[in-house]
Every structure is written in structure tokens, then in C-alpha cells.
Scaffold this motif. Structure first.
Motif, PDB file in Angstrom:
ATOM      1  N   MET A 222       4.386  51.714   5.948  1.00 59.30           N
ATOM      2  CA  MET A 222       3.386  52.612   5.575  1.00 59.30           C
ATOM      3  C   MET A 222       3.111  51.236   4.857  1.00 59.30           C
ATOM      4  SD  MET A 222       3.487  55.556   5.359  1.00 59.30           S
ATOM      5  CE  MET A 222       2.295  56.164   5.047  1.00 59.30           C
ATOM      6  N   ILE A 223       3.542  50.476   4.309  1.00 55.84           N
ATOM      7  CA  ILE A 223       2.986  48.943   3.224  1.00 55.84           C
ATOM      8  C   ILE A 223       3.527  48.397   4.026  1.00 55.84           C
ATOM      9  CG2 ILE A 223       3.755  50.633   0.950  1.00 55.84           C
ATOM     10  CD1 ILE A 223       6.258  48.422   0.669  1.00 55.84           C
ATOM     11  N   TRP A 224       3.705  47.548   5.286  1.00 55.00           N
ATOM     12  CA  TRP A 224       3.940  46.424   6.048  1.00 55.00           C
ATOM     13  C   TRP A 224       2.699  45.671   5.690  1.00 55.00           C
ATOM     14  CZ3 TRP A 224       8.035  44.845   6.684  1.00 55.00           C
ATOM     15  CH2 TRP A 224       8.251  43.518   8.451  1.00 55.00           C
ATOM     16  N   ASN A 225       1.391  46.396   5.789  1.00 54.42           N
ATOM     17  CA  ASN A 225       0.574  45.638   6.013  1.00 54.42           C
ATOM     18  C   ASN A 225       0.381  44.505   5.074  1.00 54.42           C
ATOM     19  OD1 ASN A 225      -0.701  46.095   8.195  1.00 54.42           O
ATOM     20  ND2 ASN A 225      -1.509  47.732   7.839  1.00 54.42           N
ATOM     21  N   THR A 226       0.208  45.532   3.749  1.00 57.33           N
ATOM     22  CA  THR A 226       0.608  44.824   1.828  1.00 57.33           C
ATOM     23  C   THR A 226       1.599  43.466   2.024  1.00 57.33           C
ATOM     24  OG1 THR A 226      -0.023  46.717   1.363  1.00 57.33           O
ATOM     25  CG2 THR A 226       1.039  45.295  -0.451  1.00 57.33           C
ATOM     26  N   ILE A 227       3.320  43.717   2.334  1.00 53.28           N
ATOM     27  CA  ILE A 227       4.069  42.843   2.786  1.00 53.28           C
ATOM     28  C   ILE A 227       3.519  41.552   3.139  1.00 53.28           C
ATOM     29  CG2 ILE A 227       5.495  42.543   3.590  1.00 53.28           C
ATOM     30  CD1 ILE A 227       7.028  45.565   3.204  1.00 53.28           C
ATOM     31  N   LYS A 228       2.709  41.616   4.369  1.00 56.07           N
ATOM     32  CA  LYS A 228       2.336  40.730   5.061  1.00 56.07           C
ATOM     33  C   LYS A 228       1.458  40.088   4.569  1.00 56.07           C
ATOM     34  CE  LYS A 228       0.918  41.285   9.790  1.00 56.07           C
ATOM     35  NZ  LYS A 228       0.200  41.801  10.387  1.00 56.07           N
ATOM     36  N   VAL A 229      -0.197  40.456   3.660  1.00 55.86           N
ATOM     37  CA  VAL A 229      -0.687  39.564   2.909  1.00 55.86           C
ATOM     38  C   VAL A 229       0.569  39.312   1.831  1.00 55.86           C
ATOM     39  CG1 VAL A 229      -2.948  40.093   0.668  1.00 55.86           C
ATOM     40  CG2 VAL A 229      -2.341  41.873   2.732  1.00 55.86           C
TER      41      VAL A 229
ATOM     42  N   LEU B   8      -3.467  22.339   7.175  1.00 55.46           N
ATOM     43  CA  LEU B   8      -2.983  22.036   8.432  1.00 55.46           C
ATOM     44  C   LEU B   8      -1.455  23.055   8.413  1.00 55.46           C
ATOM     45  CD1 LEU B   8      -4.287  19.384  10.507  1.00 55.46           C
ATOM     46  CD2 LEU B   8      -5.148  21.173   9.911  1.00 55.46           C
ATOM     47  N   VAL B   9      -0.329  22.237   7.684  1.00 51.42           N
ATOM     48  CA  VAL B   9       0.673  23.078   7.591  1.00 51.42           C
ATOM     49  C   VAL B   9       1.004  24.574   6.607  1.00 51.42           C
ATOM     50  CG1 VAL B   9       2.716  22.918   6.330  1.00 51.42           C
ATOM     51  CG2 VAL B   9       2.134  21.190   7.070  1.00 51.42           C
ATOM     52  N   SER B  10      -0.106  24.824   5.664  1.00 49.23           N
ATOM     53  CA  SER B  10      -0.391  25.641   5.351  1.00 49.23           C
ATOM     54  C   SER B  10      -0.846  27.023   6.567  1.00 49.23           C
ATOM     55  CB  SER B  10      -1.036  26.317   4.325  1.00 49.23           C
ATOM     56  OG  SER B  10      -1.154  27.344   3.878  1.00 49.23           O
ATOM     57  N   ALA B  11      -1.889  26.524   6.919  1.00 51.49           N
ATOM     58  CA  ALA B  11      -2.168  27.515   7.834  1.00 51.49           C
ATOM     59  C   ALA B  11      -0.875  27.910   9.852  1.00 51.49           C
ATOM     60  CB  ALA B  11      -3.268  27.222   8.992  1.00 51.49           C
ATOM     61  N   VAL B  12      -0.694  26.411   9.672  1.00 52.57           N
ATOM     62  CA  VAL B  12       0.536  26.686  11.113  1.00 52.57           C
ATOM     63  C   VAL B  12       1.973  27.862  10.809  1.00 52.57           C
ATOM     64  CG1 VAL B  12       2.706  25.849  12.234  1.00 52.57           C
ATOM     65  CG2 VAL B  12       0.018  24.331  11.523  1.00 52.57           C
ATOM     66  N   LEU B  13       2.454  28.209   9.332  1.00 54.75           N
ATOM     67  CA  LEU B  13       3.280  28.340   8.278  1.00 54.75           C
ATOM     68  C   LEU B  13       2.539  30.557   8.448  1.00 54.75           C
ATOM     69  CD1 LEU B  13       4.879  26.132   6.280  1.00 54.75           C
ATOM     70  CD2 LEU B  13       5.615  26.950   7.859  1.00 54.75           C
ATOM     71  N   ILE B  14       1.391  30.354   8.043  1.00 50.58           N
ATOM     72  CA  ILE B  14       0.740  31.358   8.097  1.00 50.58           C
ATOM     73  C   ILE B  14       0.883  32.341   8.833  1.00 50.58           C
ATOM     74  CG2 ILE B  14      -1.183  33.189   6.970  1.00 50.58           C
ATOM     75  CD1 ILE B  14      -1.501  30.704   4.651  1.00 50.58           C
TER      76      ILE B  14
ATOM     77  N   SER C 240       4.884  33.312  10.815  1.00 50.77           N
ATOM     78  CA  SER C 240       4.858  33.997   9.547  1.00 50.77           C
ATOM     79  C   SER C 240       4.053  35.595  10.426  1.00 50.77           C
ATOM     80  CB  SER C 240       4.669  34.149   8.332  1.00 50.77           C
ATOM     81  OG  SER C 240       3.605  33.977   7.588  1.00 50.77           O
ATOM     82  N   GLN C 241       2.972  35.530  10.358  1.00 53.91           N
ATOM     83  CA  GLN C 241       2.212  37.132  10.675  1.00 53.91           C
ATOM     84  C   GLN C 241       2.527  37.085  12.379  1.00 53.91           C
ATOM     85  OE1 GLN C 241       0.101  38.816   8.481  1.00 53.91           O
ATOM     86  NE2 GLN C 241       1.373  36.989   7.063  1.00 53.91           N
ATOM     87  N   LEU C 242       2.987  36.534  13.644  1.00 49.38           N
ATOM     88  CA  LEU C 242       2.640  36.670  14.595  1.00 49.38           C
ATOM     89  C   LEU C 242       4.528  37.408  14.543  1.00 49.38           C
ATOM     90  CD1 LEU C 242       2.422  33.230  16.236  1.00 49.38           C
ATOM     91  CD2 LEU C 242       1.546  35.213  16.372  1.00 49.38           C
TER      92      LEU C 242
ATOM     93  N   MET D 153       5.812  38.276  12.113  1.00 50.01           N
ATOM     94  CA  MET D 153       5.707  39.797  11.584  1.00 50.01           C
ATOM     95  C   MET D 153       5.259  41.417  12.313  1.00 50.01           C
ATOM     96  SD  MET D 153       5.459  39.160   7.350  1.00 50.01           S
ATOM     97  CE  MET D 153       5.811  40.944   6.490  1.00 50.01           C
ATOM     98  N   THR D 154       4.232  40.866  12.730  1.00 53.06           N
ATOM     99  CA  THR D 154       3.448  41.911  14.157  1.00 53.06           C
ATOM    100  C   THR D 154       4.248  41.712  14.895  1.00 53.06           C
ATOM    101  OG1 THR D 154       1.643  40.694  13.336  1.00 53.06           O
ATOM    102  CG2 THR D 154       1.571  41.680  15.349  1.00 53.06           C
ATOM    103  N   ARG D 155       5.040  40.857  15.285  1.00 53.58           N
ATOM    104  CA  ARG D 155       6.054  41.470  16.557  1.00 53.58           C
ATOM    105  C   ARG D 155       7.481  42.331  16.249  1.00 53.58           C
ATOM    106  NH1 ARG D 155       8.002  36.556  20.263  1.00 53.58           N
ATOM    107  NH2 ARG D 155       6.015  36.130  20.510  1.00 53.58           N
ATOM    108  N   LYS D 156       7.962  41.841  14.629  1.00 52.81           N
ATOM    109  CA  LYS D 156       8.557  42.764  14.301  1.00 52.81           C
ATOM    110  C   LYS D 156       7.883  44.014  14.006  1.00 52.81           C
ATOM    111  CE  LYS D 156      11.505  42.810  10.491  1.00 52.81           C
ATOM    112  NZ  LYS D 156      13.880  43.049  11.253  1.00 52.81           N
ATOM    113  N   SER D 157       7.165  44.775  14.071  1.00 51.60           N
ATOM    114  CA  SER D 157       6.483  45.730  13.546  1.00 51.60           C
ATOM    115  C   SER D 157       6.263  46.740  14.277  1.00 51.60           C
ATOM    116  CB  SER D 157       4.952  45.575  12.892  1.00 51.60           C
ATOM    117  OG  SER D 157       3.962  44.860  13.223  1.00 51.60           O
ATOM    118  N   GLN D 158       5.578  45.708  15.663  1.00 56.16           N
ATOM    119  CA  GLN D 158       5.350  46.310  17.502  1.00 56.16           C
ATOM    120  C   GLN D 158       7.009  46.802  17.664  1.00 56.16           C
ATOM    121  OE1 GLN D 158       3.632  43.300  19.355  1.00 56.16           O
ATOM    122  NE2 GLN D 158       1.639  43.890  18.350  1.00 56.16           N
TER     123      GLN D 158
END
Length: 291
Positions: free
Chosen positions: A209-216, A273-279, A282-284, A286-291
């Protein structure tokens, strides 16, 4: 105009000032820096167009990759150090008692201290002759463990990571406590009736239930760690022999120590660019894990 159209216009009008300010003070400087990365400029005189030369020099520079590796260590320490500790403390201090408020204030205290002060405190803790850490190790019979924590290339990045973790737990603690306290009480009651308590409730109910908060918070960790500068700069200046060099300290030294403004601009663009790639990665994940 329909009601939906009026609503969209109203929302856009409310967001416009914030978007304009964000564009002026965040997007434009990034674009400006990327633009100057194409020029050979010492900060004085007219810049000379150099094409992709600065960007090619950055990716061919071994020091850049060492700094990137050190930043990855800081990112890992932040994600796997700050977030689990902050989440654990948030669960333990969720109740609004005087004890919980006192511990929350104590954990948040490093955030109100200047980073320079935090860096100086830990610099003295790690001092090889007068440092508290080596003194305690010797006092309890672990003299062989005493070492020059900030000058030994094998451990100095890990030593630097500890104050980074310590100094930045507070904001994540507050975020996690807010997220947990905003969970619907009906869900908590239903989980209790179904026999989900303790770790089982944490894994099956609270974390999803707080997974979106963890992603942020992961995004905040990555972005904050890649621009880490002042704490490491005060403690080690990126040394010895660049072993604690970070991308931000490397950019600072390249720009303001040797006056290669175009090269420094290219480094800052690479950080984005490195920051954008890592973010994104990480979101991909964490999204796959949540699914």
C-alpha cells in the motif's frame, strides 16, 4: 466551453506559475549547461565551438568512470541503507507518543545541521590519531581494526557512505511515517481480523500500500546521491589520489580549478543523463516487481 474544458483550463492556470518557475530554474540551466558542453571555454573570452569533443573526452577519461563507480556506491548505500532504516524506524515510531516524537526529532536532527558541520564531525570521528572510532576499537581490544579510514583506498568510500546514510535518514523517516499514518484504518482492521500481524502484515499489506511512496523515495535517493558533493568534498576533497572522487567533485575541479568550463558543462550533462538512466531502470524494476 464544456465543464470538462473549464476544469482543464483551471488546473492548467493553477499549475502554470509552478511550471514556469521550474522551467526557468531547473530545465533552462540544464539545457544551458548541455549547450556549453559543445564549446571550449575557459570562462574568459569568447567560447569556441568544439562539437562533441568535450563529451568524447569525458567518456574517454578514466577518472570519470572512477567517479561514476564511487557515485554508484553512494547510490547503493543510500537505497539499501537509508530507506530500510527509515522504513523500520517509521514502523516502530508510528504511534504518536512522546517517545516516538523524541526519537523522530533525534533522527531528523542531522538534517538541520550544516553539511559542513556533519562532515567535520565525521572527519574527526575517523581521524587516525585522535579519532573516536579508533580510540573505541583500541579500548575494547580490537586494535588491529584501527586504521586510516579516509585514506585507505580499500575502505574510504564505504567509510564516507556511513555519514551520508546517517545524515539523510530523517526526511525519508517523515515520508514513511506520513504514508503509514494515511493508510485507511479499515484495511488495518481487516488485516488484523484475517490474522495478518507483525511481519506478515508488513509484507502483505503495508508495503504494497505504500509501494508508490517507496518508488518516490528511491528516485529521491538516486537524484540526491548523484549530486552529492559538499559532505565528501569537506571530508576528503576527493582524495587521496582521487579514490573518493565523485562526479560532482570531478565536475567542480574540472570547472573551477583548471577553468575548463565547457568540459565541466559536459560532465554536468552526463550527470543528468546517468541520473535519468538510473531512475528509469529503478522504476522499471520496481514496477515489474509490483506487478
Amino acid at each position: 466551453m464544456t465543464n470538462a474544458g473549464r476544469l482543464r483550463a483551471f488546473i492548467f492556470a493553477c499549475l502554470a506559475p509552478t511550471l514556469i518557475v521550474y522551467g526557468l530554474f531547473a530545465v533552462v540551466p540544464i539545457a544551458w549547461s548541455a549547450y556549453y558542453g559543445f564549446f571550449d571555454w575557459s570562462g574568459i573570452g569568447d567560447p569556441k565551438f568544439a562539437g562533441w569533443a568535450n563529451y568524447a573526452a569525458v567518456v574517454q577519461e578514466p577518472l570519470f568512470w572512477r567517479a561514476l563507480k564511487n557515485n554508484i556506491i553512494i547510490v547503493g548505500a543510500s537505497i539499501f541503507g537509508q530507506l530500510p532504516i527509515a522504513l523500520l524506524l517509521a514502523i516502530l515510531l508510528n504511534r504518536n507518543s512522546w517517545f516516538g516524537r523524541a526519537i523522530r526529532s533525534a533522527v531528523f536532527m542531522p538534517m538541520v545541521l550544516s553539511t559542513v558541520v556533519v562532515a567535520l564531525i565525521w572527519k574527526y570521528i575517523y581521524h587516525p590519531q585522535i579519532g573516536v572510532l579508533n580510540y573505541v576499537l583500541k579500548a575494547i581490544g580490537l586494535e588491529s581494526w584501527a586504521m586510516p579510514w579516509l585514506s585507505d583506498p580499500a575502505i574510504n568510500m564505504y567509510a564516507v557512505s556511513i555519514p551520508v546514510i546517517w545524515a539523510n535518514i530523517g526526511p525519508y523517516l517523515i515520508i514513511f511515517i506520513s504514508a503509514i499514518q494515511n493508510l485507511p484504518s479499515e484495511v488495518d482492521e481487516a488485516a488484523r481480523l484475517d490474522g495478518a500481524t507483525g511481519a506478515k502484515k508488513l509484507v502483505l499489506v503495508t508495503l504494497p500500500m505504500i509501494w508508490n511512496t517507496i518508488k518516490v523515495t528511491v528516485i529521491m535517493c538516486i537524484a540526491g546521491s548523484l549530486k552529492a558533493f559538499d559532505l565528501v568534498f569537506v571530508m576528503t576533497h576527493g582524495g587521496p589520489a582521487h579514490t573518493t572522487e565523485l562526479l560532482a567533485t570531478y565536475m567542480y575541479n574540472s570547472t573551477f580549478a583548471v577553468y575548463r568550463y565547457g568540459y565541466g558543462s559536459a560532465i554536468s550533462t552526463m550527470i543528468v543523463l546517468v541520473s535519468a538512466v538510473l531512475i528509469l531502470l529503478s522504476q522499471l524494476l520496481m514496477t515489474r516487481k509490483s506487478q
